[in-house]
Design an enzyme around this catalytic site. Structure first.
Site, PDB file in Angstrom:
ATOM      1  CG  HIS A   1      -0.423   0.028   2.512  1.00 54.65           C
ATOM      2  ND1 HIS A   1       0.370   0.847   2.885  1.00 54.65           N
ATOM      3  CD2 HIS A   1      -0.428  -0.902   3.502  1.00 54.65           C
ATOM      4  CE1 HIS A   1       0.859   0.858   4.424  1.00 54.65           C
ATOM      5  NE2 HIS A   1       0.138  -0.371   4.514  1.00 54.65           N
TER       6      HIS A   1
ATOM      7  CG  HIS B   1       3.956  -1.508   2.427  1.00 53.13           C
ATOM      8  ND1 HIS B   1       2.836  -2.173   2.235  1.00 53.13           N
ATOM      9  CD2 HIS B   1       4.167  -1.480   3.799  1.00 53.13           C
ATOM     10  CE1 HIS B   1       2.545  -2.731   3.332  1.00 53.13           C
ATOM     11  NE2 HIS B   1       3.198  -2.093   4.215  1.00 53.13           N
TER      12      HIS B   1
ATOM     13  CB  CYS C   1       0.597  -6.317  22.992  1.00 57.30           C
ATOM     14  SG  CYS C   1      -0.230  -5.892  21.319  1.00 57.30           S
TER      15      CYS C   1
ATOM     16  CB  CYS D   1       3.286  -5.116  19.826  1.00 57.32           C
ATOM     17  SG  CYS D   1       2.246  -3.656  19.752  1.00 57.32           S
TER      18      CYS D   1
ATOM     19  CB  CYS E   1      -1.413  -2.653  23.274  1.00 61.19           C
ATOM     20  SG  CYS E   1      -0.528  -2.077  21.724  1.00 61.19           S
TER      21      CYS E   1
ATOM     22  CG  HIS F   1      -2.045  -3.540  18.214  1.00 60.00           C
ATOM     23  ND1 HIS F   1      -0.756  -3.371  18.531  1.00 60.00           N
ATOM     24  CD2 HIS F   1      -2.346  -4.053  16.743  1.00 60.00           C
ATOM     25  CE1 HIS F   1       0.033  -3.837  17.372  1.00 60.00           C
ATOM     26  NE2 HIS F   1      -1.028  -4.337  16.348  1.00 60.00           N
TER      27      HIS F   1
ATOM     28  CE  LYS G   1      -0.094   3.502  10.755  1.00 63.23           C
ATOM     29  NZ  LYS G   1       0.540   2.560  11.622  1.00 63.23           N
TER      30      LYS G   1
ATOM     31  CE  LYS H   1      -5.880  -6.744   5.279  1.00 59.20           C
ATOM     32  NZ  LYS H   1      -4.874  -7.826   5.107  1.00 59.20           N
TER      33      LYS H   1
HETATM   34  N1  MSP Z   1       8.370  -5.646   9.299  1.00 63.37           N
HETATM   35  C1  MSP Z   1       8.414  -4.601  10.043  1.00 63.37           C
HETATM   36  C2  MSP Z   1       9.912  -3.896   9.975  1.00 63.37           C
HETATM   37  C3  MSP Z   1      10.998  -4.818   9.955  1.00 63.37           C
HETATM   38  S1  MSP Z   1      12.415  -3.763   9.527  1.00 63.37           S
HETATM   39  C4  MSP Z   1      13.720  -4.836   9.907  1.00 63.37           C
HETATM   40  C5  MSP Z   1       7.319  -3.692   9.637  1.00 63.37           C
HETATM   41  N2  MSP Z   1       6.664  -3.801   8.739  1.00 63.37           N
HETATM   42  S2  MSP Z   1       5.447  -2.988   7.879  1.00 63.37           S
HETATM   43  O1  MSP Z   1       4.995  -3.890   6.676  1.00 63.37           O
HETATM   44  O2  MSP Z   1       4.534  -2.759   8.864  1.00 63.37           O
HETATM   45  O3  MSP Z   1       5.931  -1.696   7.399  1.00 63.37           O
HETATM   46  C6  MSP Z   1       6.525  -0.861   8.129  1.00 63.37           C
HETATM   47  C7  MSP Z   1       6.946   0.346   7.441  1.00 63.37           C
HETATM   48  O4  MSP Z   1       6.131   0.668   6.330  1.00 63.37           O
HETATM   49  C8  MSP Z   1       7.200   1.575   8.167  1.00 63.37           C
HETATM   50  O5  MSP Z   1       8.108   1.646   9.000  1.00 63.37           O
HETATM   51  C9  MSP Z   1       6.876   2.706   7.220  1.00 63.37           C
HETATM   52  O6  MSP Z   1       8.001   2.700   6.537  1.00 63.37           O
HETATM   53  C10 MSP Z   1       5.856   2.101   5.956  1.00 63.37           C
HETATM   54  N3  MSP Z   1       4.300   2.229   6.368  1.00 63.37           N
HETATM   55  C11 MSP Z   1       3.411   1.341   6.729  1.00 63.37           C
HETATM   56  N4  MSP Z   1       2.524   2.233   6.743  1.00 63.37           N
HETATM   57  C12 MSP Z   1       2.610   3.677   6.840  1.00 63.37           C
HETATM   58  C13 MSP Z   1       1.774   4.814   6.700  1.00 63.37           C
HETATM   59  N5  MSP Z   1       0.528   4.761   6.863  1.00 63.37           N
HETATM   60  N6  MSP Z   1       2.476   5.863   6.297  1.00 63.37           N
HETATM   61  C14 MSP Z   1       3.758   5.704   5.891  1.00 63.37           C
HETATM   62  N7  MSP Z   1       4.681   4.683   6.025  1.00 63.37           N
HETATM   63  C15 MSP Z   1       4.076   3.675   6.714  1.00 63.37           C
HETATM   64  O7  MSP Z   1       7.103  -2.856  10.416  1.00 63.37           O
END
Ligand code: MSP
Length: 509
Positions: free
Chosen positions: A20, A23, A128, A131, A145, A148, A294, A297
């Site tokens: 999304h 990412h 949690c 988390c 938490c 969550h 935020k 999904k």
């Molecule tokens: N798997 C862990 C990270 C491990 S790193 C060794 C994780 N994954 S995640 O799929 O949740 O993605 C985290 C990253 O995606 C966030 O740190 C951020 O960079 C990005 N984003 C996810 N949702 C976001 C928003 N709504 N806005 C901006 N970026 C965010 O955490």
């Protein structure tokens, strides 16, 4: 301009959600920085990938009715194909299920264990599941938490612990000596405040009775590794695998603020325990919000990169995100705002300018570039682009993408005013003034050439199209120091205009 090598990483994305906006954003920022610095001669290596172990993924696979491995394969692949279609480039894609990564994590665990920094103990605490970690009472908000908003479960278990607290003082001292380790500074202050309280030790195992989808501990096969002790190691395991360990301390980690503690506390203390130097810098960004909340999904307000591509094109989506978010702060995503930017900055300031120049070149000179005859007004145009480059470079150096783009668009505004002031369409009515018209169009073609070069990291598809229309080869996009006035040899042909960015009338509801 810095010349040291740049090793850029994105977080590894959990395979419990499909790609999304969040990412996309961070992966795109990595792509922008890589393109930007490569064009300026710096060695760059970029890493991205997927985080595939742990409760969350096991749960997502169970919900989908498939084995974790099959689920991870499907979603990890979806990330890759999405980035490909969205035009995002990276040098290596790591999966935490890759065998080399698994072996490397086990090697690190065995070493840290042998040094005495991992111990076995029974633990009773508040856990949690969302988390995947234990909470201390004081970290909860009204007993819930903070992420969550659910009450953590009280569980008691025997587990392995990483002696994180042993490195707390050293980490605090390092942050004081090297304040640029965390950027922007607000996040460094947040971390130093955290380090002034006891951080405790980190539970790094999960009993297989509760979770089997993980990396088995090398010293006790009744347990798998806590997913963060597994995933963070990727930044080093990938380099080790690729024979690129010389890049190690050059690591610049791009992360969201949601995973600051893991990267600013867990990761450096793990590196200290493993006897490795610390990364060079954490670049922390804020969140994209939708309707002031935020994106999620469950709320159904997920922005999908390929839908944006289909509606507006990859470049317009990139431009909007970079222009809208101040790196480090939260920003609100709005499709209306995207359309407004597209129409004003891309269709109008840039697209119309390019069309007018190319159209006049056709109409008056059958596309053939004419000799220059620089006048003060022409020098001022060139100067505007010299200034834009200087400002853009200073801004991108501090990850202020929105400011960098503003600087480039100031030069485009200047070019649009130049067209009005020199009025080539009026001059062309007088045959005797045609040489001046040709000279004006030559200056403007140079303005377009420099625009394409400076914009390439942000608008890679547009830059290539513009170069094609100008009749210039793509290889020269990176030739930033090509002097103004030397891009077009006598007799050079440019093409008839094409709309680079068709105007969009209304954003779909
Ligand atoms: N798997 C862990 C990270 C491990 S790193 C060794 C994780 N994954 S995640 O799929 O949740 O993605 C985290 C990253 O995606 C966030 O740190 C951020 O960079 C990005 N984003 C996810 N949702 C976001 C928003 N709504 N806005 C901006 N970026 C965010 O955490």
């Amino acid at each position: 301009m810095p010349t040291d090598p740049l090793y850029l990483t994105t977080p590894l994305f959990y395979v419990n959600a499909e790609p999304h906006l969040g990412h996309f954003y961070i992966t795109m920022v990595g792509d922008v920085l890589a393109r930007f610095w490569r064009a300026r001669g710096r060695t760059v290596f970029t890493l991205t990938g997927t985080d595939e172990h742990g409760d969350k993924i096991a749960q997502a696979a169970a919900d989908a009715g498939v084995e974790p491995r099959a689920h991870a394969d499907r979603v990890s692949n979806l990330f890759r194909t999405t980035w490909e279609e969205a035009g995002l480039r990276y040098d290596h894609f790591i999966r935490t299920t890759d065998t080399y990564h698994v072996a490397f994590v086990q090697k690190v665990l065995a070493e840290v264990h042998a040094r005495g920094d991992i111990y076995f103990s029974s633990y009773r605490g508040l856990y949690c599941y969302g988390c995947e970690r234990f909470y201390q009472e004081r970290e909860l908000v009204d007993g819930l938490c903070p992420d969550h908003k659910v009450a953590p479960a009280e569980i008691s278990e025997e587990n392995y612990f990483f002696r994180m607290s042993a490195y707390q003082e050293r980490l605090l001292a390092t942050l004081e000596k090297q304040p640029d380790l965390i950027f922007p500074d607000g996040y460094r202050r947040e971390v130093t405040a955290l380090l002034r309280e006891p951080i405790g030790d980190l539970c790094i195992s999960r009993p297989k009775s509760r979770l089997t989808w993980g990396i088995t501990l090398p010293f006790d096969d009744r347990y798998v590794t806590y997913v963060w002790f597994d995933a963070l190691v990727n930044y080093v395991s990938a380099l080790d695998h690729l024979g690129k360990m010389d890049l190690w301390p050059a690591a610049h980690h791009l992360i969201g603020k949601d995973i600051l503690k893991q990267h600013a506390v867990f990761w450096p203390t793990m590196l200290m325990a493993a006897g490795l130097p610390l990364f060079r810098r954490l670049y922390v960004h804020g969140h994209w919000q939708m309707d002031a909340g935020k994106m999620s999904k469950s709320l159904g307000n997920v922005v999908r990169p390929l839908e944006m591509k289909a509606r507006y094109g990859n470049d317009a989506f990139r431009y909007y995100l970079l222009r809208e978010m101040a790196y480090g702060q939260d920003a609100e995503f709005s499709e209306d705002a995207l359309v407004t930017r597209l129409n004003a900055d891309l269709a109008n300031s840039l697209g119309n300018l390019a069309s007018r120049i190319l159209a006049m070149q056709q109409r008056y000179f059958q596309g053939v570039i004419q000799p220059r005859s620089p006048e003060p007004i022409d020098d001022a145009l060139r100067e505007a682009f010299v200034t834009a480059r200087r400002e853009l470079e200073a801004r991108i150096g501090e990850l202020a993408f929105h400011r960098g783009l503003e600087a480039l668009w100031r030069a485009l505004d200047h070019a649009n005013k130049y067209v009005v002031e020199t009025a080539p369409f009026t001059l062309a009515k007088d045959k005797a003034r045609l040489p001046r018209v040709g000279a004006i169009l030559h200056e403007l073609s140079e303005a377009l050439r420099v625009t394409a070069q400076l914009a390439e990291p942000f608008l890679p598809e547009t830059a290539r199209r513009l170069f094609g229309l100008l009749g210039l080869p793509d290889e020269r996009l990176a030739h930033l120091d090509l002097p103004w006035g030397q891009a077009f040899a006598p007799g050079h042909h440019t093409s008839a205009p094409e709309a680079l960015f068709p105007r969009v009338e209304v954003a779909p509801a």
